[in-house]
Design a protein around this motif. Structure first.
Motif, short mmCIF file in Angstrom:
data_model
loop_
_atom_site.label_atom_id
_atom_site.label_comp_id
_atom_site.label_asym_id
_atom_site.label_seq_id
_atom_site.Cartn_x
_atom_site.Cartn_y
_atom_site.Cartn_z
N ARG A 180 0.77 -1.26 -0.06
CA ARG A 180 0.09 0.04 0.12
C ARG A 180 0.88 1.34 -0.18
O ARG A 180 0.68 2.09 -0.88
N THR A 181 2.08 1.23 0.80
CA THR A 181 2.90 2.35 0.86
C THR A 181 3.69 2.69 -0.33
O THR A 181 3.76 3.82 -0.76
N TRP A 197 2.57 1.77 -3.44
CA TRP A 197 1.52 2.35 -4.44
C TRP A 197 1.49 3.88 -4.03
O TRP A 197 1.26 4.70 -4.97
N ASP A 198 1.01 4.12 -2.69
CA ASP A 198 0.76 5.59 -2.48
C ASP A 198 1.91 6.34 -2.78
O ASP A 198 1.65 7.61 -3.18
N LYS A 199 3.17 5.90 -2.76
CA LYS A 199 4.35 6.92 -2.76
C LYS A 199 4.67 6.95 -4.06
O LYS A 199 5.52 7.96 -4.54
N SER A 204 2.86 5.52 -7.14
CA SER A 204 2.07 5.52 -8.21
C SER A 204 2.03 6.85 -9.34
O SER A 204 1.85 6.59 -10.59
N HIS A 258 -0.89 -1.90 -8.89
CA HIS A 258 -2.24 -1.51 -8.60
C HIS A 258 -3.08 -2.65 -8.35
O HIS A 258 -3.88 -2.49 -7.49
N ASP A 278 -2.41 -3.46 -4.67
CA ASP A 278 -2.89 -2.45 -3.81
C ASP A 278 -4.42 -2.57 -3.71
O ASP A 278 -4.74 -2.39 -2.55
N ARG A 314 -6.39 -3.35 -0.12
CA ARG A 314 -7.76 -2.48 0.29
C ARG A 314 -8.95 -3.24 0.59
O ARG A 314 -9.67 -3.15 1.59
N ARG A 349 1.58 0.94 8.03
CA ARG A 349 1.35 1.99 7.00
C ARG A 349 1.49 3.26 7.55
O ARG A 349 2.24 4.26 7.16
N MET A 399 4.27 6.03 6.39
CA MET A 399 3.96 7.39 6.24
C MET A 399 4.13 8.69 6.92
O MET A 399 4.24 9.66 6.38
#
Length: 259
Positions: free
Chosen positions: A70-71, A73-75, A77, A90, A93, A97, A147, A151
């Motif tokens: 998840r991190t 992808w968030d950082k 993508s 993706h 991820d 979720r 996460r 973050m």
């Protein structure tokens, strides 16, 4: 009130206390000594600790993997080029979720029964099934703990790793992970305490944990007070012991921060 009346009241009080102690002695003997029923509590305590310990380990491993996906992808993508790599990341991820949403949105006892009566219906190893069920449940919460820790690390730490020639995985492992672990360690320890208490619902699928042992004694003796109080006291002692360890851990971490 004269001395004679006072003496009668004192004698009555002493007789009442003596009768109460005698009743408690009989209750204790009936629930724990006769037929060695105390062994049920001992076995239940062992199963409870085994389930909580290994479920916590499963939760940490699973949570770390989910948090990493998840991190990542968030950082990254928004900077990744379109292609197979971005599509695969993706997809994973999205899976993570869904996993977190489903696990955190449904009761743990329902998840336990689904694991026992549906997914592993052909297995009779209740302790293993309960361990997996609680491990998957814990993983969703541990993932959010990790996460949040990742973050919270300043973006400059990632840039520093890149400036040293490290790739993203190397930066995460050598620079970010040690800082995150130090931040989330007390929270992970508290998660274990919460998990320890949550295992008390394992008896819904006839797993011989501590609470189930207390219920077996109650069903055999038709006496609810002594076995249930004993179970509550054992849980309280365990929680107080692990809470003390968490407090010591937090003090150690604060001391290291001041050095």
């Amino acid at each position: 009130m004269n001395l004679w009346s006072t003496g009668l009241l004192a004698t009555a009080a002493q007789s009442g206390m003596a009768a109460w102690f005698e009743q408690m002695k009989m209750e204790f003997t009936l629930n724990f000594i006769m037929k060695e029923r105390w062994k049920l509590l001992l076995t239940g305590l062992k199963n409870t600790l085994l389930i909580a310990l290994f479920a916590c380990l499963i939760g940490i491993v699973l949570g770390l993997l989910v948090a990493a996906v998840r991190t990542t992808w968030d950082k990254n993508s928004h900077t990744m080029r379109k292609g197979l790599g971005k599509t695969v990341l993706h997809f994973f991820d999205w899976l993570c979720r869904i996993y977190i949403t489903v696990i955190r949105g449904t009761p743990v006892v329902v998840q336990l029964m689904i694991m026992y009566y549906i997914i592993f219906a052909s297995s009779d190893n209740g302790v293993l099934i309960a361990t997996l069920a609680f491990g998957f449940n814990s993983g969703a919460y541990v993932a959010e703990i990790f996460r949040g820790g990742i973050m919270s690390i300043d973006k400059g730490q990632f840039e520093a790793g890149r400036s040293l020639g490290l790739n993203y995985l190397q930066t995460m492992w050598f620079i970010i992970a040690p800082q995150v672990l130090k931040t989330v360690l007390p929270t992970l320890a508290n998660e274990f305490i919460v998990l320890l208490k949550e295992t008390s619902v394992a008896g819904y699928v006839a797993v011989g944990d501590l609470t189930f042992a207390g219920n077996r004694i109650r069903g055999a003796t038709y006496s609810a007070f002594m076995p249930l109080i004993a179970v509550a006291v054992v849980y309280l002692i365990l929680v107080m012991f692990f809470s003390m360890l968490v407090s010591k851990l937090e003090r150690r971490l604060r001391q290291s921060d001041n050095r």
